[in-house]
Design a protein around this motif. Structure first.
Motif, PDB file in Angstrom:
ATOM      1  N   GLN A  99      64.715 -20.951   6.365  1.00 40.80           N
ATOM      2  CA  GLN A  99      64.197 -19.770   7.051  1.00 40.80           C
ATOM      3  C   GLN A  99      63.814 -20.105   8.496  1.00 40.80           C
ATOM      4  O   GLN A  99      64.021 -19.307   9.411  1.00 40.80           O
ATOM      5  N   GLN A 100      63.259 -21.281   8.703  1.00 36.94           N
ATOM      6  CA  GLN A 100      62.928 -21.689  10.076  1.00 36.94           C
ATOM      7  C   GLN A 100      64.192 -21.808  10.923  1.00 36.94           C
ATOM      8  O   GLN A 100      64.198 -21.458  12.101  1.00 36.94           O
ATOM      9  N   GLY A 101      65.272 -22.298  10.300  1.00 35.03           N
ATOM     10  CA  GLY A 101      66.543 -22.400  11.011  1.00 35.03           C
ATOM     11  C   GLY A 101      67.062 -21.026  11.414  1.00 35.03           C
ATOM     12  O   GLY A 101      67.557 -20.833  12.531  1.00 35.03           O
ATOM     13  N   MET A 102      66.942 -20.056  10.507  1.00 38.54           N
ATOM     14  CA  MET A 102      67.401 -18.704  10.829  1.00 38.54           C
ATOM     15  C   MET A 102      66.542 -18.089  11.937  1.00 38.54           C
ATOM     16  O   MET A 102      67.032 -17.332  12.773  1.00 38.54           O
ATOM     17  N   ARG A 103      65.266 -18.414  11.935  1.00 32.71           N
ATOM     18  CA  ARG A 103      64.364 -17.927  12.990  1.00 32.71           C
ATOM     19  C   ARG A 103      64.814 -18.471  14.357  1.00 32.71           C
ATOM     20  O   ARG A 103      64.823 -17.752  15.354  1.00 32.71           O
ATOM     21  N   LEU A 104      65.201 -19.745  14.381  1.00 33.00           N
ATOM     22  CA  LEU A 104      65.661 -20.339  15.640  1.00 33.00           C
ATOM     23  C   LEU A 104      66.968 -19.694  16.097  1.00 33.00           C
ATOM     24  O   LEU A 104      67.162 -19.406  17.281  1.00 33.00           O
ATOM     25  N   LYS A 105      67.866 -19.459  15.141  1.00 35.97           N
ATOM     26  CA  LYS A 105      69.129 -18.790  15.492  1.00 35.97           C
ATOM     27  C   LYS A 105      68.838 -17.394  16.040  1.00 35.97           C
ATOM     28  O   LYS A 105      69.433 -16.971  17.034  1.00 35.97           O
ATOM     29  N   GLU A 106      67.917 -16.677  15.411  1.00 40.06           N
ATOM     30  CA  GLU A 106      67.584 -15.336  15.885  1.00 40.06           C
ATOM     31  C   GLU A 106      67.040 -15.381  17.316  1.00 40.06           C
ATOM     32  O   GLU A 106      67.387 -14.523  18.147  1.00 40.06           O
ATOM     33  N   ARG A 107      66.244 -16.379  17.606  1.00 41.95           N
ATOM     34  CA  ARG A 107      65.746 -16.505  18.991  1.00 41.95           C
ATOM     35  C   ARG A 107      66.913 -16.693  19.959  1.00 41.95           C
ATOM     36  O   ARG A 107      66.926 -16.116  21.051  1.00 41.95           O
ATOM     37  N   ALA A 108      67.870 -17.536  19.570  1.00 41.21           N
ATOM     38  CA  ALA A 108      69.039 -17.762  20.435  1.00 41.21           C
ATOM     39  C   ALA A 108      69.814 -16.459  20.638  1.00 41.21           C
ATOM     40  O   ALA A 108      70.218 -16.121  21.759  1.00 41.21           O
ATOM     41  N   LEU A 109      70.008 -15.697  19.548  1.00 39.75           N
ATOM     42  CA  LEU A 109      70.773 -14.448  19.658  1.00 39.75           C
ATOM     43  C   LEU A 109      70.046 -13.446  20.548  1.00 39.75           C
ATOM     44  O   LEU A 109      70.661 -12.740  21.356  1.00 39.75           O
ATOM     45  N   ARG A 110      68.716 -13.380  20.422  1.00 36.57           N
ATOM     46  CA  ARG A 110      67.947 -12.441  21.258  1.00 36.57           C
ATOM     47  C   ARG A 110      68.009 -12.833  22.732  1.00 36.57           C
ATOM     48  O   ARG A 110      68.085 -11.982  23.612  1.00 36.57           O
ATOM     49  N   MET A 111      67.989 -14.131  22.989  1.00 37.40           N
ATOM     50  CA  MET A 111      68.112 -14.602  24.377  1.00 37.40           C
ATOM     51  C   MET A 111      69.463 -14.203  24.963  1.00 37.40           C
ATOM     52  O   MET A 111      69.560 -13.815  26.119  1.00 37.40           O
ATOM     53  N   GLN A 112      70.500 -14.324  24.137  1.00 35.48           N
ATOM     54  CA  GLN A 112      71.848 -13.963  24.608  1.00 35.48           C
ATOM     55  C   GLN A 112      71.934 -12.475  24.899  1.00 35.48           C
ATOM     56  O   GLN A 112      72.523 -12.065  25.897  1.00 35.48           O
ATOM     57  N   GLU A 113      71.312 -11.691  24.028  1.00 37.15           N
ATOM     58  CA  GLU A 113      71.333 -10.250  24.263  1.00 37.15           C
ATOM     59  C   GLU A 113      70.568  -9.906  25.548  1.00 37.15           C
ATOM     60  O   GLU A 113      71.035  -9.112  26.373  1.00 37.15           O
ATOM     61  N   ALA A 114      69.403 -10.529  25.735  1.00 42.75           N
ATOM     62  CA  ALA A 114      68.588 -10.222  26.919  1.00 42.75           C
ATOM     63  C   ALA A 114      69.310 -10.636  28.196  1.00 42.75           C
ATOM     64  O   ALA A 114      69.285  -9.922  29.202  1.00 42.75           O
ATOM     65  N   ALA A 115      69.966 -11.794  28.163  1.00 45.51           N
ATOM     66  CA  ALA A 115      70.575 -12.322  29.388  1.00 45.51           C
ATOM     67  C   ALA A 115      71.971 -11.756  29.639  1.00 45.51           C
ATOM     68  O   ALA A 115      72.357 -11.517  30.784  1.00 45.51           O
ATOM     69  N   PHE A 116      72.744 -11.569  28.577  1.00 48.30           N
ATOM     70  CA  PHE A 116      74.164 -11.217  28.762  1.00 48.30           C
ATOM     71  C   PHE A 116      74.551  -9.902  28.094  1.00 48.30           C
ATOM     72  O   PHE A 116      75.721  -9.527  28.073  1.00 48.30           O
ATOM     73  N   GLY A 117      73.578  -9.222  27.481  1.00 45.57           N
ATOM     74  CA  GLY A 117      73.861  -7.891  26.953  1.00 45.57           C
ATOM     75  C   GLY A 117      74.518  -7.858  25.595  1.00 45.57           C
ATOM     76  O   GLY A 117      74.849  -6.789  25.094  1.00 45.57           O
ATOM     77  N   HIS A 118      74.749  -9.024  24.975  1.00 47.39           N
ATOM     78  CA  HIS A 118      75.374  -9.012  23.651  1.00 47.39           C
ATOM     79  C   HIS A 118      74.917 -10.224  22.847  1.00 47.39           C
ATOM     80  O   HIS A 118      74.958 -11.346  23.337  1.00 47.39           O
ATOM     81  N   ARG A 119      74.502  -9.971  21.607  1.00 55.99           N
ATOM     82  CA  ARG A 119      73.990 -11.070  20.777  1.00 55.99           C
ATOM     83  C   ARG A 119      75.049 -12.129  20.505  1.00 55.99           C
ATOM     84  O   ARG A 119      74.726 -13.306  20.326  1.00 55.99           O
TER      85      ARG A 119
END
Lengths: 147, 486
Positions: free
Chosen positions: B256-276
């Motif tokens: 679950q901690q690993g999935m939380r880290l992946k989710e953070r990465a996906l949110r960063m991608q969405e914020a910076a580049f507009g797509h998860r």
């Protein structure tokens, strides 16, 4: 399916079937069960067998090669049952539409009870749509379009 | 870099030409077919010991039955099967000529040779060993988890896998036929959706091929941001793949901690580049600039630190190490012979990485040393990812700082004609594309993904292991079905 609300009561057990998805919808579906979304808190679960499921959640444009497996998996779900089309490909085929190997989504052929648009739909959007399905029953309406 | 030197040989001279190039140290990348001036041409794409792409073209002149080169080059055994499906050719002497990609029910002309009559197709039959004491376990195409579709037939003696036979093709959407005649804008939207997990790598390879055909220099700031995007794709994939292993070992909290880290990465991608999943970020001559690069770099720094703490705890877990050690071993010789790529190759002691072997874009000014291990087991494949995770964070943050808004080379594509190839290191290894344009439209695009290259390794890795270990062995490769099947 009018009886959707009563049928699924306060839990929703779905079996996932990939019919040619690019994997992004699968990734978001898996994230639904991560700490940020925790779909099990809402009574939603992805179950291992169609025999345990209230319905199917299908991704991808509907490949020709998966047609038989999809039909047989659907048949294995006891009636009454639900079908959720997840993502633009499943709803209308998106960029993979047509041609010799892919269909125009599975939403129309399977008369999906819920269509969730997005490429891919974000986990929060999927969760919201499934929760509404549980609350209001299947109305055949499309979940809010995104992206 | 991705400009091709062509060499034409007669069909009968293919084996000799390829054999002599391999002996001179050339590396094989892919084999594909396209329509030439007289019938179908087979093309073997190689790169020289000093870099540079060489394509050996063999016009078949209407000949539909050709000798297989599998004995000389086992790495192309799936390439030949795909060509049989898509062009209706026959490779005589191929040890496993069964269909690879086409649906069982398909009866028309070969999809990429539509003028040819419908070929009599052999039905796909499993490699079955029905004998006393042998139990066959068919699994899929529908699986128990949230996984892509694929069919596996395990032939077992007791608990042990004697042989694994995989039938993929369930995700075959006809991508390469769909791409024909498309404009560049339409084509890249299809290419980037061939696989949601390696989308940026697909976009990068396509863009490089177009840029080579156009003969444009892409500004260094653009290239740096593209490298940042490619490394971010590697980061979220490696986080996912390690997290999947934690799930497979039933380490619930670490998973679950690993999935939380992946989710953070996906949110960063969405914020910076507009797509998860980074769709729409790399285009010929262009890159989508990060919205707030200082914020993105700071976020990546925090994610790097938290990921390192998590990975340390995962790898310090005795159960995790014990479970993966010795499992699903692929010997270096088998990996080399089958043409393994990416983390799977590096875990078997092969220091192959396109970023250092055939550097492109911003990687040309770096001197990357691939991480390698020798055990070739599931633990080694996990360890490679953990080491690369740290490396990718460093690279992504540095590339964000180096990148900048620069003058674009202008719109590309309207009237472009020509051919080029590009090879990019995706999270799973070498992703190779060949592109031929005519008047700004796609005439032929062939895409050979890292997963296509590595799927045959899974058969080798699974043999002699307990059947109950297969899910973990499979996860230790974490290959895409979608970018193999297309």
């Amino acid at each position: 399916m009018e009886s959707g609300g009563r049928l699924i009561g306060r839990s929703l057990a779905l079996r996932h079937v990939d019919c040619g998805s690019c994997n992004a919808c699968e990734s978001e579906l898996a994230m639904l069960f991560s700490p940020d979304y925790d779909a099990q808190h809402s009574g939603i679960d992805m179950v291992a067998s169609p025999r345990h499921a209230d319905g199917l959640i299908v991704t991808g444009p509907g490949t020709r090669q998966m047609a038989d497996a999809l039909a047989r998996t659907l048949e294995a779900v006891g009636e009454p049952r639900l079908v959720v089309a997840l993502g633009d490909c499943a709803v209308f085929g998106h960029v993979h539409k047509g041609g010799y190997a892919a269909g125009s989504g599975i939403g129309a052929p399977l008369a999906a009870d819920l269509e969730i648009l997005g490429c891919p739909p974000a986990p929060g959007e999927i969760l919201q749509a499934l929760r509404r399905l549980m609350r209001e029953g299947a109305s055949g309406e499309r979940a809010a379009a995104t992206k | 870099m991705s400009e091709i030197t062509w060499r034409t040989v007669p069909a009968a001279g293919r084996a000799g030409a390829v054999r002599s190039l391999l002996a001179q140290g050339y590396a094989f990348h892919m084999c594909f077919a396209e329509h030439g001036s007289a019938g179908i041409d087979l093309v073997y794409l190689l790169s020289g010991p000093q870099g540079g792409l060489l394509a050996v073209r063999a016009p078949l002149g209407g000949e539909g039955d050709v000798a297989s080169l599998v004995d000389d080059l086992p790495a192309l055994h799936w390439d030949e099967r795909e060509i049989q499906d898509m062009f209706g050719l026959r490779f005589s002497g191929h040890p496993d000529p069964r269909p690879l990609l086409l649906p069982d029910a398909y009866q028309g002309s070969p999809p990429l040779a539509p003028q040819a009559p419908p070929a009599a197709r052999e039905p796909w039959r499993p490699h079955s060993l029905r004998q006393h004491g042998i139990v066959e376990v068919p699994v899929g195409p529908v699986h128990a988890g949230i996984i892509e579709s694929g069919h596996f037939l395990f032939t077992t003696v007791g608990e042990t896998i004697l042989q694994l036979d995989a039938r993929l093709s369930w995700n075959h959407r006809g991508v390469e036929a769909n791409l024909q005649g498309r404009s560049l804008d339409e084509a890249i939207r299809i290419v980037e959706r061939t696989c949601g997990s390696c989308s940026a790598a697909h976009q990068e390879a396509f863009s490089q091929a177009v840029e080579t055909i156009a003969g444009v220099e892409v500004p260094s700031g653009t290239l740096a941001w593209r490298a940042a995007i490619l490394e971010m794709e590697r980061i979220y994939n490696h986080l996912n793949d390690l997290g999947q292993l934690a799930t497979g070992v039933a380490l619930a909290v670490l998973a679950q901690q690993g999935m939380r880290l992946k989710e953070r990465a996906l949110r960063m991608q969405e914020a910076a580049f507009g797509h998860r999943y980074l769709f729409g970020t790399i285009r010929p001559g262009q890159v989508r600039p990060p919205k707030d690069r200082a914020e993105l770099a700071a976020g990546l720094g925090r994610l790097r630190d938290d990921s390192a703490v998590w990975a340390d705890r995962l790898f310090a877990n005795v159960g995790f190490r014990d479970r993966l050690a010795g499992m699903g071993r692929v010997h270096k010789d088998a990996a080399r012979s089958l043409g393994a790529v990416g983390p799977a190759a590096r875990a078997s002691g092969i220091a192959a990485d396109v970023r250092s072997d055939l550097p492109y874009g911003a990687y040309r000014s770096l001197d990357l040393a691939p991480e390698t291990a020798t055990a070739g087991d599931a633990l080694a494949r996990a360890e490679i990812r953990r080491l690369e995770l740290a490396q990718s964070f460093t690279l992504a943050i540095a590339m964000l700082q180096e990148g900048g808004e620069e003058e674009r080379p202008g719109a590309l594509g309207a009237e472009l004609s020509g051919a080029a190839a590009a090879i990019v290191e995706s999270p799973r290894g070498a992703e190779t594309q060949f592109l031929r344009l005519s008047q700004g439209r796609v005439e032929r695009l062939h895409l050979r993904s890292a997963s296509f290259a590595n799927w045959p390794l899974i058969m080798v890795a699974a043999a002699d292991n307990p059947i109950g270990d297969f899910p973990l062995i499979n996860k230790s490769f974490e290959l895409c079905y979608a970018c193999c099947d297309r």
